[in-house]
Design a protein around this motif. Structure first.
Motif, PDB file in Angstrom:
ATOM      1  N   VAL A 214       0.827  -1.205   0.000  1.00  0.00           N
ATOM      2  CA  VAL A 214       0.000   0.000   0.000  1.00  0.00           C
ATOM      3  C   VAL A 214       0.864   1.259   0.000  1.00  0.00           C
ATOM      4  CG1 VAL A 214      -1.735   1.300   1.295  1.00  0.00           C
ATOM      5  CG2 VAL A 214      -1.909  -1.190   1.130  1.00  0.00           C
ATOM      6  N   THR A 215       1.936   1.273   0.778  1.00  0.00           N
ATOM      7  CA  THR A 215       2.811   2.454   0.782  1.00  0.00           C
ATOM      8  C   THR A 215       3.545   2.593  -0.543  1.00  0.00           C
ATOM      9  OG1 THR A 215       4.579   1.172   1.856  1.00  0.00           O
ATOM     10  CG2 THR A 215       3.110   2.452   3.277  1.00  0.00           C
ATOM     11  N   GLY A 216       3.850   1.455  -1.189  1.00  0.00           N
ATOM     12  CA  GLY A 216       4.432   1.531  -2.524  1.00  0.00           C
ATOM     13  C   GLY A 216       3.458   2.179  -3.497  1.00  0.00           C
ATOM     14  N   GLY A 217       2.172   1.857  -3.341  1.00  0.00           N
ATOM     15  CA  GLY A 217       1.155   2.520  -4.158  1.00  0.00           C
ATOM     16  C   GLY A 217       1.084   4.007  -3.858  1.00  0.00           C
ATOM     17  N   ALA A 218       1.254   4.367  -2.580  1.00  0.00           N
ATOM     18  CA  ALA A 218       1.233   5.784  -2.208  1.00  0.00           C
ATOM     19  C   ALA A 218       2.392   6.538  -2.855  1.00  0.00           C
ATOM     20  CB  ALA A 218       1.299   5.920  -0.690  1.00  0.00           C
ATOM     21  N   VAL A 219       3.544   5.878  -2.992  1.00  0.00           N
ATOM     22  CA  VAL A 219       4.683   6.502  -3.674  1.00  0.00           C
ATOM     23  C   VAL A 219       4.288   6.865  -5.105  1.00  0.00           C
ATOM     24  CG1 VAL A 219       6.998   6.092  -4.583  1.00  0.00           C
ATOM     25  CG2 VAL A 219       6.429   5.363  -2.255  1.00  0.00           C
ATOM     26  N   ARG A 220       3.637   5.929  -5.776  1.00  0.00           N
ATOM     27  CA  ARG A 220       3.242   6.183  -7.156  1.00  0.00           C
ATOM     28  C   ARG A 220       2.148   7.251  -7.236  1.00  0.00           C
ATOM     29  NH1 ARG A 220      -0.770   4.081 -10.162  1.00  0.00           N
ATOM     30  NH2 ARG A 220      -1.233   2.478  -8.625  1.00  0.00           N
ATOM     31  N   LEU A 221       1.168   7.185  -6.350  1.00  0.00           N
ATOM     32  CA  LEU A 221       0.019   8.086  -6.419  1.00  0.00           C
ATOM     33  C   LEU A 221       0.370   9.521  -6.055  1.00  0.00           C
ATOM     34  CD1 LEU A 221      -2.618   5.687  -4.833  1.00  0.00           C
ATOM     35  CD2 LEU A 221      -2.495   6.406  -7.232  1.00  0.00           C
ATOM     36  N   THR A 222       1.432   9.706  -5.276  1.00  0.00           N
ATOM     37  CA  THR A 222       1.879  11.067  -4.948  1.00  0.00           C
ATOM     38  C   THR A 222       2.907  11.589  -5.942  1.00  0.00           C
ATOM     39  OG1 THR A 222       3.574  10.170  -3.456  1.00  0.00           O
ATOM     40  CG2 THR A 222       1.443  10.750  -2.476  1.00  0.00           C
ATOM     41  N   GLY A 223       3.186  10.808  -6.986  1.00  0.00           N
ATOM     42  CA  GLY A 223       4.169  11.241  -7.978  1.00  0.00           C
ATOM     43  C   GLY A 223       5.589  11.209  -7.463  1.00  0.00           C
ATOM     44  N   SER A 224       5.839  10.327  -6.463  1.00  0.00           N
ATOM     45  CA  SER A 224       7.157  10.285  -5.820  1.00  0.00           C
ATOM     46  C   SER A 224       8.010   9.114  -6.290  1.00  0.00           C
ATOM     47  CB  SER A 224       6.990  10.217  -4.299  1.00  0.00           C
ATOM     48  OG  SER A 224       6.198  11.274  -3.820  1.00  0.00           O
ATOM     49  N   GLY A 225       7.608   8.476  -7.374  1.00  0.00           N
ATOM     50  CA  GLY A 225       8.310   7.287  -7.823  1.00  0.00           C
ATOM     51  C   GLY A 225       9.775   7.507  -8.134  1.00  0.00           C
ATOM     52  N   LEU A 226      10.109   8.706  -8.564  1.00  0.00           N
ATOM     53  CA  LEU A 226      11.511   9.051  -8.825  1.00  0.00           C
ATOM     54  C   LEU A 226      11.994  10.099  -7.826  1.00  0.00           C
ATOM     55  CD1 LEU A 226      11.538   9.104 -12.737  1.00  0.00           C
ATOM     56  CD2 LEU A 226      12.338   7.297 -11.201  1.00  0.00           C
ATOM     57  N   GLY A 227      11.392  10.078  -6.615  1.00  0.00           N
ATOM     58  CA  GLY A 227      11.845  10.980  -5.560  1.00  0.00           C
ATOM     59  C   GLY A 227      13.296  10.737  -5.221  1.00  0.00           C
TER      60      GLY A 227
END
Length: 339
Positions: A50-63
């Motif tokens: 779920v937190t991995g999904g949150a990374v994607r949904l907040t646009g933080s995948g390449l944070g």
């Protein structure tokens, strides 16, 4: 203050050679401890999905734009990276928490008396899947969130959930050969249900990979479903059809179990699955007709994990595995405190 334990050089050598055996010689966990360790490992697996999904949904995948470091010069996120760096690096840190949970489950299983080798192997299977998925997560970052690698990352997490669920179930069973609780035709119906659920989850990753949430604010390519003559809405409708098939099979299974007077366990697990599917269906349709708000997409990802766990619990409830004659019950907390 109690006496200080006398640690000899031989003890240190024994620990260095086989730390799990060393701990097992000095600690006997209760049955509740072993079960709790397996459950915590399963819960942490769902949390990191779920937190991995949150990374994607907040646009933080390449944070954190590289891997294994967060930047070329820093292992951790820097203040210049802002919110997205914190979110992505925080998710990476949760991998260590998951490893700790799986590690404790392995130690508890290895220390149980008598030692159940099969349960320890389940724990190690979780560990190596976690390691493999960590590497795959790094590849996802290095290839700029390629949607196919993101889908593979989620599917490997689904496999981890399956092993973690099976591990938790095995802590509640013995090591005797399995005994079926239902007939072969009912078991075959459940296998069909499980197979369609796997297909449902796989198509769900295509819906995600072709959808608008790319995981980063930059121009990240999406899955080209047009190559097979479908558009995003067409894939979404296929996903919905598969969901309805799973619901129908679950409903049919409940009636079949009632008709054959099945034990309470399979009936209860089938009822649980139906309720989870109902909630997941509501979330799915609401998010579809409200243009995929991030909060509902995250809830749908959680629901996907819970549906998969519920299906697996149905499959595992169709048989029982009693304790063998040689198995000795683990000591209770009261007995341990009296030593």
């Amino acid at each position: 203050m109690g006496p200080v334990p006398n640690v000899t050089r031989a003890d240190v050598a024994h620990f260095a050679r086989n730390p799990l055996a060393y701990i097992a010689e000095r600690w006997t966990p209760t049955q509740r401890t072993v079960r709790t360790a397996a459950l915590v490992s399963l819960v942490m697996t769902v949390v990191i999905v779920v937190t991995g999904g949150a990374v994607r949904l907040t646009g933080s995948g390449l944070g954190c734009p590289t891997w294994p470091k967060c930047t070329d010069d820093s292992l951790t996120a820097t203040s210049e990276m802002g919110f997205h760096g914190v979110v992505e690096f925080g998710n990476r840190l949760l991998t260590y928490v998951l490893c700790a949970a799986v590690g404790f489950a392995i130690i508890a299983a290895r220390s149980q008396k008598p030692w159940r080798r099969s349960l320890t192997r389940y724990g190690w299977a979780q560990f190596w899947i976690v390691m493999g998925n960590a590497v795959l997560g790094g590849i996802v970052v290095l290839v700029g969130l390629n949607p196919y690698t993101v889908a593979a990352h989620f599917l490997l997490s689904t496999a981890l959930i399956a092993v973690a669920t099976a591990t938790w179930q095995r802590t509640r069973e013995g090591d005797a050969p399995t005994r079926p609780l239902v007939g072969k035709s009912v078991a075959q119906l459940v296998w069909v249900l499980t197979g369609v659920t796997v297909l449902l989850i796989a198509v769900g990753t295509v819906v995600t990979g072709a959808g608008p949430h790319a995981g980063d604010s930059s121009d990240v390519p999406r899955m080209d479903v047009g190559a097979v003559g479908l558009d995003w809405e067409g894939v979404s409708k296929l996903h919905a059809v598969l969901a309805w098939i799973v619901v129908t099979l679950t409903f049919a299974l409940w009636f079949v179990l009632k008709a054959v007077d099945a034990p309470r366990g399979p009936l209860a697990r089938t009822r649980d699955l139906f309720l989870v599917l109902l909630a997941q269906g509501v979330i799915g349709y609401v998010q579809y007709f409200t243009d995929l708000p991030e909060a509902l997409v995250a809830a749908h990802m959680l629901g996907s994990c819970l549906v998969w766990i519920a299906v697996l619990r149905v499959a595992l409830s169709l048989r029982e595995r009693p304790a063998t004659a040689s198995e000795v019950p683990a000591r209770t907390d009261a007995e341990l405190s009296a030593v």
